[in-house]
Motif scaffolding. Structure first.
Motif, mmCIF file in Angstrom:
data_model
loop_
_atom_site.group_PDB
_atom_site.id
_atom_site.type_symbol
_atom_site.label_atom_id
_atom_site.label_comp_id
_atom_site.label_asym_id
_atom_site.label_seq_id
_atom_site.Cartn_x
_atom_site.Cartn_y
_atom_site.Cartn_z
ATOM 1 N N MET A 57 0.823 -1.200 0.000
ATOM 2 C CA MET A 57 0.000 0.000 0.000
ATOM 3 C C MET A 57 0.858 1.251 0.000
ATOM 4 O O MET A 57 0.552 2.248 -0.661
ATOM 5 C CB MET A 57 -0.933 -0.002 1.221
ATOM 6 N N SER A 58 1.967 1.187 0.748
ATOM 7 C CA SER A 58 2.903 2.318 0.786
ATOM 8 C C SER A 58 3.532 2.542 -0.583
ATOM 9 O O SER A 58 3.677 3.680 -1.033
ATOM 10 C CB SER A 58 3.992 2.052 1.828
ATOM 11 N N GLU A 59 3.896 1.428 -1.267
ATOM 12 C CA GLU A 59 4.478 1.544 -2.597
ATOM 13 C C GLU A 59 3.476 2.146 -3.579
ATOM 14 O O GLU A 59 3.826 3.005 -4.389
ATOM 15 C CB GLU A 59 4.927 0.166 -3.086
ATOM 16 N N TYR A 60 2.236 1.683 -3.517
ATOM 17 C CA TYR A 60 1.208 2.226 -4.396
ATOM 18 C C TYR A 60 0.994 3.715 -4.129
ATOM 19 O O TYR A 60 0.808 4.515 -5.037
ATOM 20 C CB TYR A 60 -0.109 1.470 -4.215
ATOM 21 N N SER A 61 1.029 4.095 -2.852
ATOM 22 C CA SER A 61 0.837 5.495 -2.477
ATOM 23 C C SER A 61 1.987 6.358 -2.993
ATOM 24 O O SER A 61 1.775 7.440 -3.546
ATOM 25 C CB SER A 61 0.735 5.608 -0.950
ATOM 26 N N LYS A 62 3.236 5.843 -2.812
ATOM 27 C CA LYS A 62 4.406 6.580 -3.312
ATOM 28 C C LYS A 62 4.351 6.706 -4.829
ATOM 29 O O LYS A 62 4.656 7.760 -5.381
ATOM 30 C CB LYS A 62 5.689 5.865 -2.884
ATOM 31 N N GLY A 63 3.979 5.605 -5.485
ATOM 32 C CA GLY A 63 3.890 5.634 -6.942
ATOM 33 C C GLY A 63 2.877 6.645 -7.429
ATOM 34 O O GLY A 63 3.108 7.353 -8.406
ATOM 35 N N ALA A 64 1.742 6.742 -6.726
ATOM 36 C CA ALA A 64 0.710 7.713 -7.104
ATOM 37 C C ALA A 64 1.224 9.137 -6.934
ATOM 38 O O ALA A 64 0.962 10.011 -7.770
ATOM 39 C CB ALA A 64 -0.539 7.488 -6.252
ATOM 40 N N ARG A 65 1.978 9.376 -5.837
ATOM 41 C CA ARG A 65 2.527 10.716 -5.607
ATOM 42 C C ARG A 65 3.557 11.081 -6.677
ATOM 43 O O ARG A 65 3.614 12.224 -7.142
ATOM 44 C CB ARG A 65 3.169 10.796 -4.215
ATOM 45 N N LYS A 66 4.379 10.095 -7.072
ATOM 46 C CA LYS A 66 5.376 10.349 -8.109
ATOM 47 C C LYS A 66 4.704 10.701 -9.433
ATOM 48 O O LYS A 66 5.111 11.653 -10.114
ATOM 49 C CB LYS A 66 6.267 9.103 -8.289
ATOM 50 N N MET A 67 3.674 9.932 -9.791
ATOM 51 C CA MET A 67 2.991 10.190 -11.059
ATOM 52 C C MET A 67 2.293 11.545 -11.033
ATOM 53 O O MET A 67 2.240 12.251 -12.053
ATOM 54 C CB MET A 67 1.981 9.079 -11.346
ATOM 55 N N LYS A 68 1.776 11.941 -9.869
ATOM 56 C CA LYS A 68 1.147 13.263 -9.746
ATOM 57 C C LYS A 68 2.183 14.360 -9.927
ATOM 58 O O LYS A 68 1.923 15.379 -10.598
ATOM 59 C CB LYS A 68 0.498 13.391 -8.362
ATOM 60 N N ALA A 69 3.398 14.157 -9.359
ATOM 61 C CA ALA A 69 4.476 15.144 -9.507
ATOM 62 C C ALA A 69 4.883 15.268 -10.968
ATOM 63 O O ALA A 69 5.147 16.377 -11.459
ATOM 64 C CB ALA A 69 5.675 14.734 -8.653
ATOM 65 N N ILE A 70 4.915 14.147 -11.683
ATOM 66 C CA ILE A 70 5.278 14.170 -13.101
ATOM 67 C C ILE A 70 4.197 14.878 -13.919
ATOM 68 O O ILE A 70 4.496 15.639 -14.836
ATOM 69 C CB ILE A 70 5.499 12.728 -13.616
ATOM 70 N N GLU A 71 2.943 14.635 -13.591
ATOM 71 C CA GLU A 71 1.839 15.303 -14.287
ATOM 72 C C GLU A 71 1.905 16.818 -14.127
ATOM 73 O O GLU A 71 1.509 17.561 -15.023
ATOM 74 C CB GLU A 71 0.501 14.788 -13.758
ATOM 75 N N ASP A 72 2.420 17.280 -12.995
ATOM 76 C CA ASP A 72 2.518 18.720 -12.726
ATOM 77 C C ASP A 72 3.694 19.372 -13.458
ATOM 78 O O ASP A 72 3.793 20.599 -13.503
ATOM 79 C CB ASP A 72 2.651 18.970 -11.221
ATOM 80 N N MET A 73 4.614 18.555 -13.999
ATOM 81 C CA MET A 73 5.763 19.107 -14.726
ATOM 82 C C MET A 73 5.344 19.514 -16.132
ATOM 83 O O MET A 73 4.571 18.818 -16.791
ATOM 84 C CB MET A 73 6.885 18.060 -14.816
ATOM 85 N N ASP A 74 5.869 20.640 -16.592
ATOM 86 C CA ASP A 74 5.588 21.080 -17.960
ATOM 87 C C ASP A 74 6.366 20.245 -18.973
ATOM 88 O O ASP A 74 5.889 19.956 -20.068
ATOM 89 C CB ASP A 74 5.946 22.561 -18.129
ATOM 90 N N ASP A 75 7.593 19.914 -18.622
ATOM 91 C CA ASP A 75 8.432 19.055 -19.452
ATOM 92 C C ASP A 75 9.497 18.416 -18.564
ATOM 93 O O ASP A 75 9.683 18.834 -17.416
ATOM 94 C CB ASP A 75 9.089 19.845 -20.600
ATOM 95 N N TYR A 76 10.204 17.434 -19.092
ATOM 96 C CA TYR A 76 11.203 16.759 -18.274
ATOM 97 C C TYR A 76 12.159 15.942 -19.143
ATOM 98 O O TYR A 76 11.909 15.705 -20.336
ATOM 99 C CB TYR A 76 10.541 15.845 -17.237
ATOM 100 N N TYR A 77 13.267 15.537 -18.520
ATOM 101 C CA TYR A 77 14.238 14.635 -19.123
ATOM 102 C C TYR A 77 14.202 13.310 -18.360
ATOM 103 O O TYR A 77 14.043 13.303 -17.140
ATOM 104 C CB TYR A 77 15.652 15.210 -19.049
ATOM 105 N N ILE A 78 14.368 12.220 -19.075
ATOM 106 C CA ILE A 78 14.409 10.894 -18.448
ATOM 107 C C ILE A 78 15.828 10.343 -18.567
ATOM 108 O O ILE A 78 16.410 10.355 -19.656
ATOM 109 C CB ILE A 78 13.428 9.920 -19.114
ATOM 110 N N ILE A 79 16.371 9.879 -17.444
ATOM 111 C CA ILE A 79 17.684 9.233 -17.445
ATOM 112 C C ILE A 79 17.503 7.779 -17.032
ATOM 113 O O ILE A 79 17.014 7.494 -15.939
ATOM 114 C CB ILE A 79 18.668 9.922 -16.490
ATOM 115 N N CYS A 80 17.907 6.869 -17.882
ATOM 116 C CA CYS A 80 17.850 5.433 -17.566
ATOM 117 C C CYS A 80 19.260 4.957 -17.243
ATOM 118 O O CYS A 80 20.095 4.840 -18.138
ATOM 119 C CB CYS A 80 17.305 4.639 -18.745
ATOM 120 N N GLY A 81 19.522 4.716 -15.978
ATOM 121 C CA GLY A 81 20.852 4.263 -15.577
ATOM 122 C C GLY A 81 21.688 5.428 -15.081
ATOM 123 O O GLY A 81 22.011 6.337 -15.843
#
Length: 374
Positions: A99-123
């Protein structure tokens, strides 16, 4: 909600679930054997007595009388209580963690939705860390996907930094994030196979994404481009170029000159006369410290002649270059590779005969001051 609960309960850590099942089975066997040999019940009643005693129901239809029977019943009941508490605790803890992981994941996705643009780094290895620091220094929005837990824990999240402890080659989150708001995806794991798979996954689902990837081995560059990478950067090549320029420093000359487009070929004839090669040209915009740099890497006189003839037959290209020269007041710098100090001295003397030499080995700051005055 019911589906989420079922998913959470079915993700109880395997080792804990297995241990719980083994203990239940062992206690059940102990109860059946004890009921049969100590309580002197038949096999069906032994199973029944074991279950109600382990579950602490105790209907009272079978009562222990002797000391050994009472000890057996007590141990079976206490073990049943302890085991039920253990299994229930595992389920509850797992449920809370998920439940904590799901909650954190939801908060992260909300933070990303609030961004106008972003860069993704894999690794976020050695290469990815440098990219991360550069983006962070420029206050860009960054999403980091890193499978190493220790590295991930050392990343401090903030309003413009979101991290995911995931393997980008196995999780589909990268495809969901590399959409319209993504400026660029930087694939920088140390494994070219992983990079290839990540690039392919992104390109398959996001045909317009801008993908920059690392290639640990030079021979993998064509494969990564074929998979869909827009740019492939090889630390091996970059490192080799840096080593070359460092080793060639005693034989590198930066000469700042002033001349027009018509004098390009005459200048190159002098450079070629002393077996020197023209590595780069820096165009200095007045008052701006950082120049526009153009790689040349020309050594043959025929190449210089070919370029000069090209300008004579292509008015649009000549006009563009002429405009650039006028913007910089005809001031630019050449990085020239030569074989010895004497060649440079003779080269400078001959160049002074055909054009204005502004300075030798000047810094960008010094040249900026000169162009500002002009």
């Amino acid at each position: 909600m019911r589906k989420i609960t079922i998913r959470l309960l079915t993700k109880i850590p395997t080792k804990y679930g297995t241990t719980g099942m083994i203990l239940i089975a062992a206690l059940f066997v102990y109860g059946i054997l004890g009921s049969y040999f100590i309580m002197h019940l038949n096999i069906i009643d032994s199973i029944y007595y074991s279950i109600i005693t382990m579950a602490t129901v105790g209907y009272g239809d079978y009562t222990p009388h002797t000391g050994i029977q009472k000890i057996f019943a007590t141990t079976l009941a206490l073990s049943g209580v302890a085991l039920l508490a253990y299994v229930f605790n595992i389920m509850l803890t797992s449920f809370q963690e998920k439940m904590s992981e799901y909650s954190k994941g939801a908060r992260k996705m909300k933070a990303i939705e609030d961004m106008d643009d972003y860069y993704i780094i894999c690794g976020l290895g050695r290469v990815g860390k440098v990219v991360f620091d550069e983006l962070k220094k420029r206050k860009q929005n960054i999403i980091v996907i890193e499978k190493d837990e220790e590295i991930c824990e050392n990343i401090e999240e903030g309003d413009n930094i979101v991290k995911f402890h995931k393997d980008a080659s196995e999780d589909n989150i990268i495809s969901r994030l590399a959409g319209e708001k993504c400026n660029s995806v930087i694939v920088s794991t140390g494994d070219d196979v992983n990079n290839l798979f990540i690039v392919w996954t992104i390109r398959e689902n996001n045909p317009d994404a801008w993908i920059v990837t690392r290639a640990s081995r030079v021979e993998n560059i064509p494969r990564l481009k074929k998979a869909g990478a827009n740019k492939v950067v090889s630390p091996e090549i970059i490192g080799g170029q840096d080593m070359f320029f460092e080793s060639a420093k005693p034989y590198l000359l930066r000469i700042t000159v002033k001349h027009n487009v018509d004098q390009i070929y005459d200048e190159f004839k002098v450079i070629n006369k002393y077996d020197c090669s023209l590595e780069t040209i820096d165009y200095h915009i007045p008052g701006v410290e950082t120049p526009l740099t153009r790689e040349i890497n020309v050594t043959r006189l025929a190449d210089g002649k070919k370029y000069y003839n090209y300008l004579q037959t292509h008015d649009d290209q000549r006009h563009a270059l002429d405009t650039l020269y006028k913007t910089t007041n005809n001031i630019h710098s050449h990085l020239i590779l030569g074989k010895d100090k004497q060649s440079f001295e003779d080269l400078i003397k001959d160049l002074k005969k055909i054009e204005e030499v502004v300075g030798i080995n000047l810094t960008n700051k010094e040249i900026a001051e000169i162009t500002r005055e002009n």
